[in-house]
Design a protein around this motif. Sequence first.
Motif, short mmCIF file in Angstrom:
data_model
loop_
_atom_site.label_atom_id
_atom_site.label_comp_id
_atom_site.label_asym_id
_atom_site.label_seq_id
_atom_site.Cartn_x
_atom_site.Cartn_y
_atom_site.Cartn_z
N GLY A 1 0.41 3.32 -3.13
CA GLY A 1 -0.82 4.09 -3.25
C GLY A 1 -0.83 5.32 -2.36
O GLY A 1 -1.23 6.41 -2.77
N LEU A 2 -0.34 5.16 -1.13
CA LEU A 2 -0.34 6.27 -0.19
C LEU A 2 0.61 7.39 -0.62
O LEU A 2 0.38 8.56 -0.32
CB LEU A 2 0.08 5.77 1.20
N ASN B 1 -5.10 10.87 4.97
CA ASN B 1 -4.60 9.61 5.51
C ASN B 1 -5.16 9.32 6.90
O ASN B 1 -5.54 8.18 7.20
CB ASN B 1 -3.07 9.63 5.56
N PRO C 1 -8.64 2.79 -9.25
CA PRO C 1 -8.23 4.20 -9.12
C PRO C 1 -7.77 4.80 -10.44
O PRO C 1 -8.12 5.94 -10.78
CB PRO C 1 -7.08 4.13 -8.10
N LEU D 1 -9.20 7.61 -0.51
CA LEU D 1 -7.99 8.35 -0.19
C LEU D 1 -7.59 9.25 -1.34
O LEU D 1 -7.34 10.45 -1.16
CB LEU D 1 -6.86 7.37 0.14
N HIS E 1 -11.18 1.88 0.72
CA HIS E 1 -9.94 2.38 1.31
C HIS E 1 -9.10 3.22 0.36
O HIS E 1 -8.87 4.40 0.61
CB HIS E 1 -9.12 1.24 1.92
N LEU E 2 -8.67 2.68 -0.79
CA LEU E 2 -7.76 3.46 -1.64
C LEU E 2 -8.47 4.54 -2.45
O LEU E 2 -8.00 5.67 -2.54
CB LEU E 2 -6.98 2.52 -2.56
N TYR E 3 -9.60 4.21 -3.07
CA TYR E 3 -10.28 5.22 -3.88
C TYR E 3 -10.70 6.43 -3.05
O TYR E 3 -10.51 7.57 -3.48
CB TYR E 3 -11.47 4.60 -4.61
N PHE F 1 -11.77 -1.67 -2.84
CA PHE F 1 -11.01 -0.48 -3.22
C PHE F 1 -11.83 0.79 -3.04
O PHE F 1 -11.26 1.86 -2.79
CB PHE F 1 -10.52 -0.62 -4.66
N LEU G 1 -2.72 -1.31 5.64
CA LEU G 1 -2.95 0.06 5.19
C LEU G 1 -2.88 1.04 6.36
O LEU G 1 -2.30 2.12 6.25
CB LEU G 1 -4.31 0.16 4.50
N TYR H 1 0.80 -1.22 0.00
CA TYR H 1 0.00 0.00 0.00
C TYR H 1 0.83 1.28 0.00
O TYR H 1 0.30 2.36 -0.27
CB TYR H 1 -0.94 0.01 1.21
N SER I 1 -0.35 3.96 6.64
CA SER I 1 -0.92 5.31 6.77
C SER I 1 -0.38 6.01 8.00
O SER I 1 -0.04 7.21 7.96
CB SER I 1 -2.44 5.24 6.85
#
Length: 554
Positions: A39-40, A286, A509, A271, A267-269, A264, A170, A36, A174
Motif C-alpha cells: 500500500g505504501l 507518510n 481504497p 495516505l 490509516h491507508l485511505y 482503513f 504500518l 503494508y 512508513s
Amino acid sequence: MATDSETLPAEGKGQNETLVIAASSLGTVFEWYDFYLYGLLASAISMHFFAGVNETTGFILALMAFAAGFAIRPFGALVFGRVGDIVGRKNTFLVTMAIMGLSTFAVGFLPSYDTIGIAAPIILMLLRLLQGLAIGGEYGGAAVYIAEHAPPGKRGFYTSFIQTTAMIGLILASTFVVSLRLFMDADSFNAWGWRLPFIFSIVLLSIALWIRLQLEESPVFQRMKQAGATSKAPLKEAFGEWRNLKIVLIALFGAVAGQAVIGFAAHLYPLFYLEKIAKVDGATSNFLVATALLIIIPSFVFFGWLSDRIGRKPIMMTACVIAVFTYFPLYKALVAAANPAMAAAVEHAPVQVVADPRECSFQFDPIGKNSFDRTSCDIVKAYLARGGINYANIDAAPGTVATVRIGEESHTAPDPAKLKGEAKAQAIAAFQEEVHAGLSRAGYPAAADPAAVDKGRVIAILCVFGLLATMVYGPLAALLVELFPARIRYTSLSLPYHIGNGWIGGFMPTIGFAMVAATGNIYQGLWYAVVIAAITAVVGIFFLPETYKRDIEA
C-alpha cells in the motif's frame, strides 16, 4: 457460544503471560510490516509493474494488486483456521509467517514490466495472493493464542496489544519508506530504492520466526487435545450448523465489517487521499500518517482495558455511529488543511463537465487498450482524472461537444470525430494546455505547497480517525474469541474477520478511488465507508451479544 470447554482438564497455565503477549504481538508486527509495504509503495509498483496502461488505470491496478492480498484472506482463514483447530495454534502461525515473509522478500527481486512484460504483474499478483493466504491464518491464531492465556477479566486488555500490531507494522514500514525518500533522490528511489524495504523483510522474518519458536502451545488447546475434545471437522461444525453460522454472520455484519472500513479510513485511505487527491508529496504524507498512528497507539490498549469493565459492544457501536456522521466533514477538513489552495479553488471556482453522458466512459482501462480520446467527454475526464481535479457532471443534449467550466471560464474540448492522426493529437494537447492554464488562473495547484500544509491540523484530524479505529478494533479480538466455542474457535473467528478485513475493508481504497474516477467527486468514495459503518451499527446494536463476562472455558 464459548461454553463447551467443560471437558478440558483443569491444568494451570504454564507459560509466562508477558512472553506470550510480547512474542505473539512482535511476530505479528513484522507480518503487518510486510503486508503494508504494498500500500505504501503503490505508486512505485504502478510505475514498474503496470506500465502498459494509462496513469489513472495503473494506479487503480496497483491498488487492485494490494487488494488481491485481501481478497484471498478468507480462503487462508478456512485453510489455516481448520489446521489451527486440528493441529494447534502455535505451529499454524509459524507456517503462515514463513509463507508471508518469503513472498514479500521475493518482490524485492521481481523484474519489472519493462524487463519481462506481462509476466511481471502476473507474478506480482501471485506473490500477493500467497501473502494474503498466509495472513488469513495469522490474525486468528495470534488472537486465540493470547486470549486463551489471559486470566478472566483481562482478555480485552491482553488482546489489545495484538490489535496495536497493524498500526506498529504500518509505522515501521512508513518510517523505512520515508527515510529512504529523504536520503535518496526521487529518481533513485523510483528506479530501485523502493525495493529495499521488501529485501529487508528477510531480516524481520528471521527475528519473527525466532521469537515465535520460543512459545509453547496454547493451554486450552493442550487440554482439549489431552481430553480428545478437539473437533474432527471444524469447517462443517462452524459453518454447517446454524447455531454457529448465525454467530459468524452476526460477528461479520455486526462488528467486523464496521471495524474494517473504520480501520482503513484511519490509516491507508488517508495516505492515498493525501497523495492522490490533496497532492501532498509521498514523504510528507507518510510522515503525517505515521505520526498520527504513533500518537493513538496507546488508545488500543485503553479501549481494550475499558471493554473489560463496561463491555465490548458499547465502545464499538459508538465508534460506528460517530464515523457515519463525521467522515464527510472530517475529510473535507483534511483537504483544507493539507492543500488549502485546492480547497479554496474548489469552493470559489468549481469545475463542471458539460457533456452528453452517453459519450462518457468510466475512467478505468485494465487492459490498456483505451486511450480515452474517442469522444470529447473522454478527453475532458481523462485529463481531470489524471490531475485529481474535483468536478461535477452536467448532462448535455445528445451530440453536444464536451465543455469544461472552471468558475466563470469555459473550455470546449476538440471533437475527435472531426480530427485524425497528428491533428487530433495536437488538438488534444492544445486543449489540455488551455485547461491547465485555466485551472492555474483559478488557483488549482499542481501539487500541495509544502509550506502551506498545516501539519498540526492534518495530524489532529488523522488522530480522530485513529481514535475511532481503536475504539472499534481494540476490543475486537476479545469479542471474537468469546463468541465461539474453543473447539472451533480458530476457524469460526478467522472467516468473518478476514471477509470483513479482506473483502469489505481491503477493497475500500480500490473501490473508493474507482468511485472518484467514475464521478469526478473527490469525496464520493467515502460513501462506501459510511454505508458499511451504518450497517454494522444497526446489526450490532440489535443482534450482537455482549461477551465480556463469558468464561471461555466454562
